[in-house]
Design a protein around this motif. Structure first.
Motif, PDB file in Angstrom:
ATOM      1  N   ILE A 291       0.848  -1.201   0.000  1.00  0.00           N
ATOM      2  CA  ILE A 291       0.000   0.000   0.000  1.00  0.00           C
ATOM      3  C   ILE A 291       0.882   1.250   0.000  1.00  0.00           C
ATOM      4  O   ILE A 291       0.632   2.212  -0.738  1.00  0.00           O
ATOM      5  CB  ILE A 291      -0.971  -0.010   1.197  1.00  0.00           C
ATOM      6  N   TRP A 292       1.912   1.239   0.813  1.00  0.00           N
ATOM      7  CA  TRP A 292       2.860   2.358   0.879  1.00  0.00           C
ATOM      8  C   TRP A 292       3.500   2.609  -0.490  1.00  0.00           C
ATOM      9  O   TRP A 292       3.546   3.745  -0.978  1.00  0.00           O
ATOM     10  CB  TRP A 292       3.899   2.047   1.941  1.00  0.00           C
TER      11      TRP A 292
ATOM     12  N   SER B  69       2.455   1.630  -3.479  1.00  0.00           N
ATOM     13  CA  SER B  69       1.452   2.072  -4.458  1.00  0.00           C
ATOM     14  C   SER B  69       1.149   3.560  -4.282  1.00  0.00           C
ATOM     15  O   SER B  69       1.112   4.324  -5.263  1.00  0.00           O
ATOM     16  CB  SER B  69       0.168   1.267  -4.304  1.00  0.00           C
ATOM     17  N   TRP B  70       0.912   3.974  -3.057  1.00  0.00           N
ATOM     18  CA  TRP B  70       0.597   5.370  -2.776  1.00  0.00           C
ATOM     19  C   TRP B  70       1.727   6.298  -3.203  1.00  0.00           C
ATOM     20  O   TRP B  70       1.495   7.313  -3.869  1.00  0.00           O
ATOM     21  CB  TRP B  70       0.302   5.540  -1.286  1.00  0.00           C
TER      22      TRP B  70
ATOM     23  N   SER C 196       3.016  -4.114  -6.641  1.00  0.00           N
ATOM     24  CA  SER C 196       2.386  -4.357  -5.339  1.00  0.00           C
ATOM     25  C   SER C 196       1.231  -5.333  -5.474  1.00  0.00           C
ATOM     26  O   SER C 196       1.061  -6.230  -4.647  1.00  0.00           O
ATOM     27  CB  SER C 196       1.887  -3.041  -4.741  1.00  0.00           C
TER      28      SER C 196
END
Length: 161
Positions: A18-19, A21-22, A148
């Motif tokens: 998630i990190w 991707s963000w 990811s």
């Protein structure tokens, strides 16, 4: 990969995914700290949840991924952050079925591209994230999003076996 191993790896890798991707969507860069964190998950947790020989083979997979990634970086212009993250991901695929892995890679690459383009076309999404670098780039795609997805969906599929 044993289902139990995948379940143990999943919470750690999900947070990192998630990190990544963000950050890749917002800055078009994958933080080195995220790459190191994913490598640390394999290094620290791996020996306790994987067979010893498979854990060691994971480092061989990482070396192969690095060499292939470095060549694609030089020849095709693949992002260095993408290469580093793929290298850190590689050990998790040590027992993976090749056909399933190729299908998963293809599906996540196509799905990630489609989702990114769709989100970019929705005015409410771009208005909520006006400073995101990935909206501004015409010919580039944040492949950290796809990478990811590959890792998370692979671990989920292994956990469901």
């Amino acid at each position: 990969m044993p289902a139990t191993s995948a379940l143990i790896f999943l919470p750690f890798t999900l947070v990192i995914a998630i990190w990544v991707s963000w950050k890749d969507l917002s800055t078009m860069k994958i933080p080195n700290l995220a790459v190191l964190a994913l490598g640390a998950v394999w290094l620290v947790i791996g020996p306790f949840v994987m067979p010893w020989s498979d854990w060691l083979w994971g480092f061989g997979f990482a070396a192969i991924a690095f060499v292939v990634g470095f060549i694609t970086y030089l020849v095709m212009g693949v992002g260095a952050g993408d290469v580093k993250f793929a290298t850190a991901m590689a050990p998790f695929f040590v027992q993976a079925d090749l056909r399933f892995s190729l299908f998963l890679i293809s599906a996540c690459m196509i799905g990630g591209l489609a989702c990114h383009r769709l989100a970019k076309a929705i005015p409410a999404v771009t208005a909520a994230t006006p400073d995101w670098e990935s909206w501004k780039r015409k010919r580039y795609m944040p492949f950290g999003l796809c990478l990811s997805g590959i890792l998370v969906f692979y671990l989920l599929s292994e956990a469901m076996k």
